[in-house]
Design a protein around this motif. Structure first.
Motif, PDB file in Angstrom:
ATOM      1  N   GLY A  15      31.518  25.049 -84.513  1.00 50.80           N
ATOM      2  CA  GLY A  15      31.326  25.194 -83.081  1.00 50.80           C
ATOM      3  C   GLY A  15      30.885  23.904 -82.442  1.00 50.80           C
ATOM      4  N   VAL A  16      30.722  23.957 -81.141  1.00 53.80           N
ATOM      5  CA  VAL A  16      30.324  22.775 -80.395  1.00 53.80           C
ATOM      6  C   VAL A  16      29.356  23.201 -79.284  1.00 53.80           C
ATOM      7  CG1 VAL A  16      32.324  22.869 -78.845  1.00 53.80           C
ATOM      8  CG2 VAL A  16      31.156  20.706 -79.225  1.00 53.80           C
ATOM      9  N   LEU A  42      32.152  28.883 -80.284  1.00 51.86           N
ATOM     10  CA  LEU A  42      32.327  29.236 -81.684  1.00 51.86           C
ATOM     11  C   LEU A  42      33.800  29.120 -82.042  1.00 51.86           C
ATOM     12  CD1 LEU A  42      29.764  30.773 -80.547  1.00 51.86           C
ATOM     13  CD2 LEU A  42      30.110  32.327 -82.423  1.00 51.86           C
ATOM     14  N   HIS A  43      34.065  28.496 -83.188  1.00 45.92           N
ATOM     15  CA  HIS A  43      35.437  28.320 -83.656  1.00 45.92           C
ATOM     16  C   HIS A  43      35.804  29.422 -84.651  1.00 45.92           C
ATOM     17  CE1 HIS A  43      34.743  23.789 -82.734  1.00 45.92           C
ATOM     18  NE2 HIS A  43      34.988  24.482 -81.643  1.00 45.92           N
ATOM     19  N   TRP A  93      29.855  35.136 -87.940  1.00 48.08           N
ATOM     20  CA  TRP A  93      29.444  35.664 -86.637  1.00 48.08           C
ATOM     21  C   TRP A  93      29.417  37.195 -86.682  1.00 48.08           C
ATOM     22  CZ3 TRP A  93      26.838  34.268 -82.680  1.00 48.08           C
ATOM     23  CH2 TRP A  93      27.001  34.874 -81.433  1.00 48.08           C
ATOM     24  N   SER A  94      30.427  37.782 -87.268  1.00 50.65           N
ATOM     25  CA  SER A  94      30.471  39.248 -87.409  1.00 50.65           C
ATOM     26  C   SER A  94      29.325  39.739 -88.281  1.00 50.65           C
ATOM     27  CB  SER A  94      31.799  39.692 -88.009  1.00 50.65           C
ATOM     28  OG  SER A  94      32.843  39.424 -87.119  1.00 50.65           O
ATOM     29  N   LEU A  95      29.083  39.049 -89.387  1.00 44.59           N
ATOM     30  CA  LEU A  95      27.997  39.430 -90.286  1.00 44.59           C
ATOM     31  C   LEU A  95      26.644  39.267 -89.599  1.00 44.59           C
ATOM     32  CD1 LEU A  95      27.018  40.408 -93.011  1.00 44.59           C
ATOM     33  CD2 LEU A  95      27.154  38.037 -93.840  1.00 44.59           C
ATOM     34  N   ALA A 112      34.860  32.474 -79.213  1.00 44.31           N
ATOM     35  CA  ALA A 112      33.775  33.099 -78.455  1.00 44.31           C
ATOM     36  C   ALA A 112      32.937  31.986 -77.843  1.00 44.31           C
ATOM     37  CB  ALA A 112      32.915  33.978 -79.360  1.00 44.31           C
ATOM     38  N   VAL A 113      32.210  32.330 -76.796  1.00 44.91           N
ATOM     39  CA  VAL A 113      31.303  31.380 -76.140  1.00 44.91           C
ATOM     40  C   VAL A 113      29.993  32.105 -75.859  1.00 44.91           C
ATOM     41  CG1 VAL A 113      30.913  29.888 -74.133  1.00 44.91           C
ATOM     42  CG2 VAL A 113      33.232  30.140 -75.067  1.00 44.91           C
TER      43      VAL A 113
END
Length: 138
Positions: A15-16, A28-29, A36-38, A72-73
């Motif tokens: 991500g950045v 998020l990349h 992210w899901s976890l 996602a952001v």
């Protein structure tokens, strides 16, 4: 609209961090999607927020992304004053180290771990240390 990538953010392949009209955003990349899901499903995110160990954030629309790599952001709560470990007192360094260990122990209880335990992932809200790198969990 002004988008400004924050200098040290290029190191994270997942991500950045950038500013959108002066407001903090974290993109998020796809490489972080499973973690992210976890993070969400494990209950860790809620526990970190409940215990005030991780800076809160809210998810925002994908059209607030920095570039096309975003899946996602998030909009983290702004930190009013940014400080760095080389500026901290001994008691602040101890607070940062203690916080990192608390975060790691809680992550382990939820089936995750810190992949990046740098002191640069800690900031202070007033006198209290808080972890700021949401993408450090795997």
């Amino acid at each position: 609209m002004t988008l400004t990538q924050v200098g040290g953010s290029f190191r994270d392949p997942d991500g950045v961090f950038y500013l959108r009209n002066g407001e903090p955003r974290r993109q998020l990349h796809a490489s972080y999607s499973a973690d992210w899901s976890l993070l969400h499903s494990s209950g860790l995110l809620d526990a970190l927020w409940r215990d005030e160990l991780l800076i809160p954030h809210r998810e925002v629309a994908l059209d607030e992304r920095l570039d096309g790599r975003a899946v996602a952001v998030i909009a983290p709560e702004p930190i009013r004053f940014i400080s760095y470990p080389y500026e901290w007192s001994q008691s602040q360094l101890l607070a940062a180290a203690t916080l990192t260990l608390q975060v790691q122990l809680l992550a382990l209880q939820h089936g995750m771990q810190l992949k990046d335990a740098s002191a640069f992932n800690i900031q202070f809200r007033g006198t209290r240390a808080i972890f700021i790198d949401t993408l450090s969990f795997e």
